[in-house]
Scaffold this motif. Structure first.
Motif, PDB file in Angstrom:
ATOM      1  N   LEU A  85       0.833  -1.299  -0.074  1.00  0.00           N
ATOM      2  CA  LEU A  85       0.012  -0.041  -0.125  1.00  0.00           C
ATOM      3  C   LEU A  85       0.826   1.385   0.259  1.00  0.00           C
ATOM      4  N   HIS A  86       1.925   1.129   0.898  1.00  0.00           N
ATOM      5  CA  HIS A  86       2.764   2.353   0.890  1.00  0.00           C
ATOM      6  C   HIS A  86       3.374   2.653  -0.462  1.00  0.00           C
ATOM      7  N   ARG A  87       3.789   1.493  -0.985  1.00  0.00           N
ATOM      8  CA  ARG A  87       4.610   1.593  -2.293  1.00  0.00           C
ATOM      9  C   ARG A  87       3.598   2.168  -3.440  1.00  0.00           C
ATOM     10  N   GLN A  88       2.488   1.743  -3.569  1.00  0.00           N
ATOM     11  CA  GLN A  88       1.391   2.118  -4.241  1.00  0.00           C
ATOM     12  C   GLN A  88       1.248   3.762  -4.413  1.00  0.00           C
ATOM     13  N   LEU A  89       0.962   3.991  -2.993  1.00  0.00           N
ATOM     14  CA  LEU A  89       0.863   5.646  -2.658  1.00  0.00           C
ATOM     15  C   LEU A  89       2.029   6.472  -3.433  1.00  0.00           C
ATOM     16  N   GLY A 160       5.749   1.596  14.775  1.00  0.00           N
ATOM     17  CA  GLY A 160       4.401   1.235  15.225  1.00  0.00           C
ATOM     18  C   GLY A 160       3.539   0.465  14.251  1.00  0.00           C
ATOM     19  N   TRP A 161       2.099   0.408  14.217  1.00  0.00           N
ATOM     20  CA  TRP A 161       1.289   0.023  13.611  1.00  0.00           C
ATOM     21  C   TRP A 161       0.805   0.970  12.290  1.00  0.00           C
ATOM     22  N   LYS A 162       0.839   0.068  11.057  1.00  0.00           N
ATOM     23  CA  LYS A 162       0.654   0.911  10.103  1.00  0.00           C
ATOM     24  C   LYS A 162      -0.214   0.184   8.921  1.00  0.00           C
ATOM     25  N   LEU A 163      -1.126   0.748   8.327  1.00  0.00           N
ATOM     26  CA  LEU A 163      -1.934   0.017   7.086  1.00  0.00           C
ATOM     27  C   LEU A 163      -1.104  -0.453   6.107  1.00  0.00           C
ATOM     28  N   SER A 164      -1.276  -1.792   6.011  1.00  0.00           N
ATOM     29  CA  SER A 164      -0.643  -2.613   4.775  1.00  0.00           C
ATOM     30  C   SER A 164      -1.787  -2.613   3.720  1.00  0.00           C
ATOM     31  N   ALA A 165      -3.094  -2.599   3.819  1.00  0.00           N
ATOM     32  CA  ALA A 165      -4.200  -2.799   2.973  1.00  0.00           C
ATOM     33  C   ALA A 165      -5.292  -2.104   3.466  1.00  0.00           C
TER      34      ALA A 165
END
Length: 176
Positions: A85-89, A160-165
């Protein structure tokens, strides 16, 4: 030989019984507090609360963007994510910038409710469902308000916790 005199005063006897009972209760309370502080379920609950807070904030960040503060908003998206998700952004940032600058919209999200749907603390993976109210305001016209439910997958990172999807939760009756 000296004899120890036993007291027959009921107040002294009651005071001794209450002192012994209070000492026992204090000891039991101390042991219980120690066990609760070192209980794995307490640590799990703390992790669950961290996941929920991070998930709600990340989903809110991903649904909030102001064309006048575009860099800050897109940085917030990237700071809230990891993995694919980070890569796509990051790869799509130029396209997002162009779309938002042309539309000149402002979207703001408010979290209505959230819940942790899954948590694997050992693997560093979690899932959340977040209900949002998103308001989109175009340069001309009334603000459009939409409520939605989002499903997010989180991954524990060194930050910390991050969104992956992230995606929409299904709505309505899916039974056939």
């Amino acid at each position: 030989m000296a004899r120890v005199a036993m007291t027959r005063n009921p107040l002294v006897a009651a005071a001794i019984v209450l002192t012994v009972a209070a000492a026992g209760a204090a000891g039991w309370g101390g042991v219980s507090r120690y066990q609760a502080g070192h209980d794995s379920s307490a640590a799990y609950a703390e992790t669950r609360d961290e996941v929920l807070a991070a998930g709600e904030q990340a989903v809110q960040n991903m649904n909030t963007l102001d064309h006048a503060r575009l860099e800050q908003g897109l940085d917030g998206w990237e700071d809230s994510t990891t993995g694919d998700l980070h890569r796509q952004l990051v790869e799509g940032r130029g396209g997002f910038e162009k779309q938002i600058q042309e539309a000149k919209t402002v979207s703001t999200a408010k979290v209505l409710a959230g819940a942790v749907t899954e948590l694997d603390d050992r693997a560093g993976k979690a899932g959340v469902m977040v209900a949002l109210r998103v308001t989109v305001t175009a340069p001309k016209g009334k603000p459009a308000v939409k409520e939605s439910r989002m499903l997010g997958q989180l991954t524990r990172t060194s930050d910390g916790w991050k969104l992956s999807a992230l995606g929409q939760a299904p709505v309505g009756n899916t039974a056939g």
